[in-house]
Write an enzyme that holds these catalytic residues in place. Sequence first.
Site, PDB file in Angstrom:
ATOM      1  CB  SER A   1      -0.866  -0.009   1.264  1.00 35.50           C
ATOM      2  OG  SER A   1      -1.532   1.225   1.404  1.00 35.50           O
TER       3      SER A   1
ATOM      4  CE1 TYR B   1      -4.323  -1.587   5.764  1.00 32.63           C
ATOM      5  CE2 TYR B   1      -3.476   0.511   4.952  1.00 32.63           C
ATOM      6  CZ  TYR B   1      -3.931  -0.777   4.720  1.00 32.63           C
ATOM      7  OH  TYR B   1      -3.963  -1.257   3.418  1.00 32.63           O
TER       8      TYR B   1
ATOM      9  CE  LYS C   1      -1.674  -3.512   3.829  1.00 35.20           C
ATOM     10  NZ  LYS C   1      -1.748  -4.758   3.050  1.00 35.20           N
TER      11      LYS C   1
HETATM   12  N1  LIG Z   1      -8.857  -0.994  -1.125  1.00 35.92           N
HETATM   13  C1  LIG Z   1      -7.832  -0.178  -1.003  1.00 35.92           C
HETATM   14  O1  LIG Z   1      -7.973   1.036  -1.160  1.00 35.92           O
HETATM   15  C2  LIG Z   1      -6.456  -0.733  -0.722  1.00 35.92           C
HETATM   16  C3  LIG Z   1      -5.356   0.124  -0.928  1.00 35.92           C
HETATM   17  C4  LIG Z   1      -4.073  -0.353  -0.655  1.00 35.92           C
HETATM   18  C5  LIG Z   1      -3.903  -1.663  -0.232  1.00 35.92           C
HETATM   19  N2  LIG Z   1      -4.981  -2.461  -0.031  1.00 35.92           N
HETATM   20  C6  LIG Z   1      -4.747  -3.820   0.422  1.00 35.92           C
HETATM   21  O2  LIG Z   1      -5.339  -4.729  -0.477  1.00 35.92           O
HETATM   22  C7  LIG Z   1      -5.594  -5.957   0.190  1.00 35.92           C
HETATM   23  C8  LIG Z   1      -6.969  -6.438  -0.192  1.00 35.92           C
HETATM   24  O3  LIG Z   1      -7.903  -5.506   0.265  1.00 35.92           O
HETATM   25  P1  LIG Z   1      -9.188  -5.095  -0.588  1.00 35.92           P
HETATM   26  O4  LIG Z   1      -9.084  -3.658  -0.898  1.00 35.92           O
HETATM   27  O5  LIG Z   1      -9.410  -6.041  -1.672  1.00 35.92           O
HETATM   28  O6  LIG Z   1     -10.305  -5.179   0.553  1.00 35.92           O
HETATM   29  P2  LIG Z   1     -11.322  -6.366   0.941  1.00 35.92           P
HETATM   30  O7  LIG Z   1     -12.312  -6.527  -0.143  1.00 35.92           O
HETATM   31  O8  LIG Z   1     -11.781  -6.020   2.306  1.00 35.92           O
HETATM   32  O9  LIG Z   1     -10.407  -7.664   0.975  1.00 35.92           O
HETATM   33  C9  LIG Z   1      -9.679  -8.039   2.103  1.00 35.92           C
HETATM   34  C10 LIG Z   1      -9.701  -9.536   2.165  1.00 35.92           C
HETATM   35  O10 LIG Z   1      -8.857  -9.966   3.249  1.00 35.92           O
HETATM   36  C11 LIG Z   1      -9.583 -10.957   3.932  1.00 35.92           C
HETATM   37  N3  LIG Z   1      -9.163 -11.191   5.290  1.00 35.92           N
HETATM   38  C12 LIG Z   1      -9.282 -10.405   6.378  1.00 35.92           C
HETATM   39  N4  LIG Z   1      -8.846 -11.031   7.469  1.00 35.92           N
HETATM   40  C13 LIG Z   1      -8.434 -12.253   7.068  1.00 35.92           C
HETATM   41  C14 LIG Z   1      -7.887 -13.373   7.723  1.00 35.92           C
HETATM   42  N5  LIG Z   1      -7.689 -13.383   9.044  1.00 35.92           N
HETATM   43  N6  LIG Z   1      -7.573 -14.464   6.994  1.00 35.92           N
HETATM   44  C15 LIG Z   1      -7.792 -14.480   5.670  1.00 35.92           C
HETATM   45  N7  LIG Z   1      -8.332 -13.466   4.986  1.00 35.92           N
HETATM   46  C16 LIG Z   1      -8.648 -12.363   5.691  1.00 35.92           C
HETATM   47  C17 LIG Z   1     -11.026 -10.499   3.861  1.00 35.92           C
HETATM   48  O11 LIG Z   1     -11.883 -11.590   4.201  1.00 35.92           O
HETATM   49  P3  LIG Z   1     -13.283 -11.396   4.946  1.00 35.92           P
HETATM   50  O12 LIG Z   1     -14.216 -10.834   3.946  1.00 35.92           O
HETATM   51  O13 LIG Z   1     -13.637 -12.789   5.357  1.00 35.92           O
HETATM   52  O14 LIG Z   1     -13.062 -10.504   6.109  1.00 35.92           O
HETATM   53  C18 LIG Z   1     -11.092 -10.086   2.401  1.00 35.92           C
HETATM   54  O15 LIG Z   1     -11.297 -11.196   1.597  1.00 35.92           O
HETATM   55  C19 LIG Z   1      -5.400  -5.692   1.677  1.00 35.92           C
HETATM   56  O16 LIG Z   1      -4.158  -6.219   2.080  1.00 35.92           O
HETATM   57  C20 LIG Z   1      -5.373  -4.172   1.759  1.00 35.92           C
HETATM   58  O17 LIG Z   1      -4.593  -3.731   2.833  1.00 35.92           O
HETATM   59  C21 LIG Z   1      -6.253  -2.032  -0.285  1.00 35.92           C
END
Ligand SMILES: NC(=O)c1ccc[n+]([C@@H]2O[C@H](COP(=O)([O-])OP(=O)(O)OC[C@H]3O[C@@H](n4cnc5c(N)ncnc54)[C@H](OP(=O)(O)O)[C@@H]3O)[C@@H](O)[C@H]2O)c1
Length: 408
Positions: free
Chosen positions: A234, A247, A251
């Site tokens: 991130s 957070y 990261k």
């Molecule tokens: N969206 C953004 O703006 C953004 C920006 C930079 C980086 N990121 C990173 O991108 C990655 C994916 O996030 P996303 O944006 O796609 O959001 P998301 O849709 O909330 O996806 C996060 C995923 O991680 C899973 N997760 C949470 N706790 C877990 C655990 N204990 N074991 C296994 N899986 C778990 C969630 O599962 P559940 O649904 O079961 O909770 C969900 O499937 C994350 O690492 C986030 O930090 C996101």
Amino acid sequence: MGSWGHFNCSYSCSFLLAPEDPLFPLVGSLFLRELTKEFGTDHIYGADTFNEMQPPSSEPSYLAAATAAVYQAMTADQSPAFPGSLPVHIPMDRTVVLITGCSSGIGLHLALRLASDPSQSFKVYATLRDLASQGPLLEAAQSRGCPPGSLETLQLDVRDADSIAAAQARVTEGRVDVLVCNAGRGLVGPLEAHKEGSVDAVLDVNLTGTVRMLQAFLPDMKRRRSGRILVTGSIGGLMALPFNAVYCASKFALEGLCESLAILLQPFGVHVSLIECGPVHTPFPEKVEGGLGGMLDRADAETRDLFYRYCRHCERVIREAGQDPEEVVEVFLQALRAPRPALRYFTTERFLPLVQLRFSDPSGSDYVAAAHKSAFHDKAAEGSDGNGAEAEAGKLGASELRAPLAPQ
Ligand SMILES: NC(=O)c1ccc[n+]([C@@H]2O[C@H](COP(=O)([O-])OP(=O)(O)OC[C@H]3O[C@@H](n4cnc5c(N)ncnc54)[C@H](OP(=O)(O)O)[C@@H]3O)[C@@H](O)[C@H]2O)c1
């Protein structure tokens, strides 16, 4: 069952295999070596480029299959001088990819993208913390026409080493070629407003969960001297954002973790890449630990006011710079297919000037001043009189606070 890669060699010996094809580096370099021996480099188009390329896998079975196919092509009846187009079929194992956090967002889209890739060269293990939430993934896989056997879901909670081991044992190929550590959880709000257990939970998912995954899968990659690890990083891991302290800490920690491993792993043929995302349109904000803001009444009025301002700022940034997950997953593919993957790939260049500012003034003062101004004196977000956020302070309800925060 293995899938089939193929390429054509025309009379002029120019390769017709698309450079994006995962077979390109291996077949190109092996085939070229044989062609060069036979015809000399003058007749081989692009010889230098191919010679530079490294096979994506040094697995003996993979190399043997490709080499055998090359010799078969060289000695085939119909190819004394490669007349016309000569198809060569290489039986090969598919690239086995295991992804964490596939219930929604980036993980879900990456799993779909790979499983539906026209090359049919990926076997995707899409893992979920809770299999009860696999509905959207499976429905999307069906509507995207993912071929049978291209996608399998497994339960995997990165906080639970037993669940990781159980999922690993269910990978029938006995190996994972590409591990994607994507699972993540946000934590947004003043530090003093975080609920009991939230800090531990987020660090455990984002940092320790990634370490657990690496501890489970890395030794086999090292033994096989082949493998790729992609970690969803991130912009918040490269420059800190207010109200995201824990957070960002998680990261930032991933940056150190991956950079350290990348240095070590060079001689093992294992590559670690961080895919650095800015704001992405996913359900991430809805899933932040303890709810957006946490227990805001624990924070003083001035901090709450700054939090509301920050929310306004983030709404604007998301509106202007938020990316769709489909766009972001193409960067994962870029890293996955690179002959020599870099440590970092950026899904957007928008935040690079601020990241660079952080490094150009090692004291940190320039970055802190610029980030404060950007987050809390964002005139465009507050309205032309600059007082919009202040006027709204204290009036925001829960639904308004659901606005996505950026960049995460
Ligand atoms: N969206 C953004 O703006 C953004 C920006 C930079 C980086 N990121 C990173 O991108 C990655 C994916 O996030 P996303 O944006 O796609 O959001 P998301 O849709 O909330 O996806 C996060 C995923 O991680 C899973 N997760 C949470 N706790 C877990 C655990 N204990 N074991 C296994 N899986 C778990 C969630 O599962 P559940 O649904 O079961 O909770 C969900 O499937 C994350 O690492 C986030 O930090 C996101």
